[in-house]
Design an enzyme around this catalytic site. Structure first.
Site, PDB file in Angstrom:
ATOM      1  N   GLU A 248     -38.569  22.258  55.907  1.00 57.48           N
ATOM      2  CA  GLU A 248     -37.784  21.061  55.574  1.00 57.48           C
ATOM      3  C   GLU A 248     -38.691  19.896  55.160  1.00 57.48           C
ATOM      4  O   GLU A 248     -38.608  18.787  55.702  1.00 57.48           O
ATOM      5  CB  GLU A 248     -36.863  20.711  56.734  1.00 57.48           C
ATOM      6  CG  GLU A 248     -35.857  21.834  56.997  1.00 57.48           C
ATOM      7  CD  GLU A 248     -34.817  21.529  58.065  1.00 57.48           C
ATOM      8  OE1 GLU A 248     -34.804  20.398  58.583  1.00 57.48           O
ATOM      9  OE2 GLU A 248     -34.020  22.425  58.379  1.00 57.48           O
TER      10      GLU A 248
ATOM     11  N   GLU B  60     -32.320  26.628  59.569  1.00 52.59           N
ATOM     12  CA  GLU B  60     -33.672  26.802  60.132  1.00 52.59           C
ATOM     13  C   GLU B  60     -34.007  28.299  60.140  1.00 52.59           C
ATOM     14  O   GLU B  60     -34.359  28.871  61.184  1.00 52.59           O
ATOM     15  CB  GLU B  60     -33.784  26.189  61.543  1.00 52.59           C
ATOM     16  CG  GLU B  60     -33.570  24.696  61.588  1.00 52.59           C
ATOM     17  CD  GLU B  60     -32.082  24.295  61.518  1.00 52.59           C
ATOM     18  OE1 GLU B  60     -31.275  24.984  62.134  1.00 52.59           O
ATOM     19  OE2 GLU B  60     -31.766  23.310  60.833  1.00 52.59           O
TER      20      GLU B  60
ATOM     21  N   GLU C 207     -28.636  16.848  54.436  1.00 49.86           N
ATOM     22  CA  GLU C 207     -28.567  16.148  55.726  1.00 49.86           C
ATOM     23  C   GLU C 207     -29.630  15.061  55.859  1.00 49.86           C
ATOM     24  O   GLU C 207     -29.409  14.049  56.521  1.00 49.86           O
ATOM     25  CB  GLU C 207     -28.677  17.153  56.881  1.00 49.86           C
ATOM     26  CG  GLU C 207     -29.993  17.919  56.917  1.00 49.86           C
ATOM     27  CD  GLU C 207     -30.005  19.041  57.956  1.00 49.86           C
ATOM     28  OE1 GLU C 207     -28.927  19.442  58.419  1.00 49.86           O
ATOM     29  OE2 GLU C 207     -31.102  19.515  58.306  1.00 49.86           O
TER      30      GLU C 207
ATOM     31  N   HIS D  73     -22.864  28.526  65.557  1.00 55.57           N
ATOM     32  CA  HIS D  73     -23.707  28.872  66.702  1.00 55.57           C
ATOM     33  C   HIS D  73     -25.047  28.170  66.563  1.00 55.57           C
ATOM     34  O   HIS D  73     -25.966  28.703  65.938  1.00 55.57           O
ATOM     35  CB  HIS D  73     -23.940  30.388  66.766  1.00 55.57           C
ATOM     36  CG  HIS D  73     -22.700  31.189  67.011  1.00 55.57           C
ATOM     37  ND1 HIS D  73     -22.657  32.550  66.821  1.00 55.57           N
ATOM     38  CD2 HIS D  73     -21.460  30.825  67.441  1.00 55.57           C
ATOM     39  CE1 HIS D  73     -21.433  33.004  67.121  1.00 55.57           C
ATOM     40  NE2 HIS D  73     -20.696  31.966  67.496  1.00 55.57           N
ATOM     41  N   GLU D  74     -25.140  26.950  67.094  1.00 58.84           N
ATOM     42  CA  GLU D  74     -26.450  26.283  67.157  1.00 58.84           C
ATOM     43  C   GLU D  74     -27.153  26.829  68.389  1.00 58.84           C
ATOM     44  O   GLU D  74     -26.677  26.645  69.508  1.00 58.84           O
ATOM     45  CB  GLU D  74     -26.271  24.762  67.247  1.00 58.84           C
ATOM     46  CG  GLU D  74     -27.557  23.979  67.523  1.00 58.84           C
ATOM     47  CD  GLU D  74     -28.639  24.233  66.471  1.00 58.84           C
ATOM     48  OE1 GLU D  74     -28.426  23.876  65.308  1.00 58.84           O
ATOM     49  OE2 GLU D  74     -29.705  24.811  66.829  1.00 58.84           O
TER      50      GLU D  74
ATOM     51  N   GLU E 128     -30.333  27.884  54.857  1.00 59.55           N
ATOM     52  CA  GLU E 128     -30.862  26.565  54.519  1.00 59.55           C
ATOM     53  C   GLU E 128     -32.304  26.783  54.064  1.00 59.55           C
ATOM     54  O   GLU E 128     -32.545  27.208  52.942  1.00 59.55           O
ATOM     55  CB  GLU E 128     -30.723  25.653  55.736  1.00 59.55           C
ATOM     56  CG  GLU E 128     -31.095  24.210  55.475  1.00 59.55           C
ATOM     57  CD  GLU E 128     -31.129  23.424  56.768  1.00 59.55           C
ATOM     58  OE1 GLU E 128     -30.702  22.280  56.750  1.00 59.55           O
ATOM     59  OE2 GLU E 128     -31.615  23.941  57.810  1.00 59.55           O
TER      60      GLU E 128
END
Ligand code: NOJ
Ligand code: CA
Length: 734
Positions: free
Chosen positions: A186, A504, A528, A434-435, A522
């Site tokens: 990121e 992630e 974000e 589902h984090e 991602e």
């Protein structure tokens, strides 16, 4: 699997002639000690051999110019096994052979693909009688190689300390790179001459929660372009990446600026080795895509060609349950701080004070109904709900995150069963979230229960997430242990008929060809960051850079489609640094078969013109073509809808400078059916620099064009974009 699909066919005479001609270099090398491979179109010539020290080497030319200077291959081990570097002998050579394949894709940038490659294999043997092989494929759009370690009497497993695969590029191309971070992709991209790249001096970790940068290495895909000053190679573009990454760490590339060596550096973990593998084993393919321009890189599908064909659907339904979808969700409002993922106030230790709600919980039954109504009214396919399950009070910033989340217990103000039923009645998918907060063992223990619950509620897709440092400690997001974990989620989810969108993640290496339920991920700095990055968000050049770097590897859940660009009143210090038409164009430019429209329902209702494009644009395509572009500057992409009226969607996005462009509409003629008049209705969404309270105003115009010889001119302001729909005008009575 890949070996079993390989099929040699007879070489056409022209190709045989090219192959024979290419065997003269290195000049003093007997032909039985080198493998010479030439791409089917004759442009790429690759030679593999052992040098005078017995080191396996590769070198390659493109369009008659040196592309790769001698580049060594090798391995070192952590268990006392002698390295495979020098003193290797060629035991046998096979090839060249021509390998062709065509295959259908259940979803994606195109409905079917074709590729041809010249292939060969060199078998090496070490002084200790250890056997290993390198498979090579040379295609019209690049080259790839991988190492195979067969099972053999003196080895049934290997503890690989490092893979030393070099890609030593000739000259000094400009590189667009992110650091070789073991935990996060990121980052903003940096642009430097390859051989003076100083990753640490340029690296910033702004707003990245978990980052590990150890050396002067970059992540892949890394994109390079030779400057105009290199007259022989000016404008040639290359992207270095990998394909079919299984059971092995992700590879970064370390830049040795003094020696001008670009060599793999595998992502490590808590052990002295980076990869522990059982034999037989094949590494991922190391890939180099080459094209005369940036568009050529983006139009390559090499990574898919290097992956194995579709595996059997474990549910026995031929993957029919994998469905591309456009979705909205309870998501942006948390990033804007309008709502919270959590439900409860917290005590001084951060623990939830059960029974003491702060009143800002986003994932309530009532709020979800608002999204379901909006999605049904405007024809979206799915609704994502984040913050539905307990645990969000302690999801980040705490060391021990094991057991914080479970994936079956909803907060009391979210009636999961009722909402799933209401979604079903409206014909919508309720997308699960589902984090894991990187507490991976917790997730491993609960995967079956969680996926079984989803299946029982008719939920066919889940967005997973891995924010924070990986537990167990010492493991990294991109190391072997996590690559294996991500793959387990794909395979386990498939058993329940569930598709994945991984945040992630490990980078995309084309596995979607084999596992169609791995729909999106991602793996880059997405939308974000515009909501909360301390530097105010992503600069406009970030998107046309992503298009020619991260997006080369496969679909991305970037979450485009912001329409309320000022973020006012929620985030006064941040904004979306692009125009409205740019945000619309992103749904065409950034492919994702599970594509979000990220903004809030009330913002879309206030922007009906923008919403009209978002409603119309598909997320699954019959064909795709990047028309033109420059890395970090601009891109124009056209894609054709599957079926329907045969409409063509076009998206163009700009960096931070004023730009005027002209493109021809050849792509309309090339891809369209004959059942129309040759005239097209063109609807165009473009920006007008009239500042409104929320950003720029949008103009929508309608026009008709005759496709023969048509040229379209348009201008884009800094940060702006352009989105178009071309509808064929049918012949009368047909
Ligand atoms: C980071 C993800 O990228 C984002 O989409 C998500 O909302 C948060 N984690 C919470 O899971
Ligand atoms: Ca993220």
């Amino acid at each position: 699997m890949i070996a079993s699909m390989a099929r040699s066919i007879f070489l056409p005479p022209v190709l045989i002639a090219i192959l024979l001609c290419s065997c003269s270099h290195p000049a003093d090398m007997p032909s039985d000690e080198q493998l010479s491979l030439v791409s089917p179109d004759g442009r790429i010539a690759l030679r593999a051999y052992v040098d005078t020290e017995g080191r396996p080497m590769l070198e390659a030319d493109w369009a008659g110019q040196t592309l790769l200077t001698p580049s060594a291959l090798g391995f070192t081990f952590a268990d006392g096994r002698p390295p495979l570097r020098s003193h290797q002998r060629i035991a046998s050579i096979s090839g060249p052979a021509l390998f062709e394949q065509s295959y259908a894709l259940p979803w994606g940038e195109a409905d079917s693909l074709y590729s041809e490659a010249t292939t060969g294999t060199i078998d090496f043997v070490s002084q200790e009688n250890f056997h290993w092989s390198v498979d090579i494929r040379v295609m019209n759009d690049g080259m790839a190689y991988r190492t195979r370690f067969p099972a053999q009497p003196n080895a049934d497993s290997l503890f690989i300390a490092e893979e030393h695969s070099q890609m030593n590029l000739a000259g000094d191309p400009t590189a667009w790179w992110i650091p070789g971070d073991w935990d996060s992709y990121e980052h903003l991209y940096h642009q430097t001459p390859l051989w003076s790249t100083d990753v640490k001096a340029n690296w910033d970790s702004l707003a990245i929660l978990c980052t590990t940068v150890k050396s002067n290495a970059v992540n892949t895909p890394v994109t390079l372009r030779w400057p105009d000053s290199d007259s022989a190679r000016a404008g040639t573009h290359v992207a270095i990446h990998e394909a079919a990454l299984y059971d092995y760490p992700g590879a970064t590339f370390r830049i040795d600026t003094a020696q001008r060596v670009l060599e793999t550096e595998l992502v490590g973990g808590p052990h002295p080795w980076k990869a522990a593998v059982a034999l037989p084993f094949a590494t991922p393919w190391r890939t180099l895509t080459v094209a005369p321009d940036a568009a050529g890189l983006a139009n390559s599908r090499m990574a898919l060609h290097l992956n194995a064909p579709q595996t059997e659907d474990p549910t026995g339904n031929d993957w029919s349950w994998v469905k591309p979808m456009k979705y909205v969700g309870i998501w942006w409002e948390m990033h804007l701080d309008k709502a919270k993922w959590s439900r409860w106030n917290q005590d001084e230790n951060g623990d939830a004070i059960i029974g003491d709600p702060h009143g800002l919980h986003g994932a309530t039954t009532e709020n979800t109904r608002r999204y379901l109504d909006f999605a049904a009214k405007h024809g979206f396919d799915g609704v994502l709900v984040e913050g539905w399950n307990t645990g969000w009070e302690k999801w980040i910033g705490f060391d021990d995150r094991e057991g914080v989340f479970d994936f079956v217990t909803a907060y009391g103000d979210f009636d999961l069963v009722q909402i799933a039923e209401e979604a079903r009645q409206k014909g919508l998918q309720l997308i699960a979230h589902h984090e894991t907060s990187a507490a991976v063992t917790t997730y491993e223990h609960q995967m079956d229960t969680a996926y079984a619950l989803m299946a029982s509620l008719g939920q066919r897709a889940v967005k997973t997430g891995y924010v924070g440092p990986i537990i167990p400690r010492g493991e990294h997001h991109h190391g072997q242990w996590m690559v294996q974990h991500y793959q387990r989620t794909v395979e386990r989810a498939a058993q329940y008929g569930i598709s994945l969108n991984i945040h992630e993640p490990i980078k995309d290496t084309g596995i979607r060809r084999t596992w169609p339920n791995l729909m999106s991920r991602e793996g880059a700095r997405g939308q974000e960051f515009n909501a909360w990055a301390a530097n105010g968000g992503n600069p406009p050049e970030h998107n046309p850079t992503l298009a020619f770097t991260r997006l080369l590897s496969g679909p991305m859940d970037f979450t485009p489609g912001a329409v309320h660009l000022s973020l006012d009143p929620y985030k006064p210090n941040n904004r979306v640094n692009t125009s409205l038409a740019h945000q619309l164009a992103l749904s065409v430019v950034f492919h994702s078969p599970i594509q979000m429209a990220c903004d809030l329902p009330e913002h879309y209702e206030a922007h009906p013109k923008a919403l009209a494009f978002i409603k119309a644009v598909p997320c699954d395509w019959a064909w795709s073509e990047v028309i033109e572009g420059e890395v970090g500057e601009y891109i124009i992409t056209a894609r054709g809808e599957k079926g329907g009226q045969g409409r063509v969607f076009l998206g163009a996005i700009n960096n931070g400078v004023l730009r005027e462009l002209t493109f021809t509409t050849d792509f309309l003629r090339e891809h369209s059916s004959t059942n129309h008049t040759g005239r097209w209705l063109v609807e165009t969404w473009s920006d007008i620099p009239t500042f409104t309270a929320t950003g720029w105003a949008l103009a929508v115009t309608r026009d008709t064009i005759d496709v023969e010889g048509e040229k379209i001119n348009f201008a884009m302001l800094p940060g702006a974009g352009n989105a178009r729909i071309f509808t064929p005008l049918k012949k009368d009575g047909e």
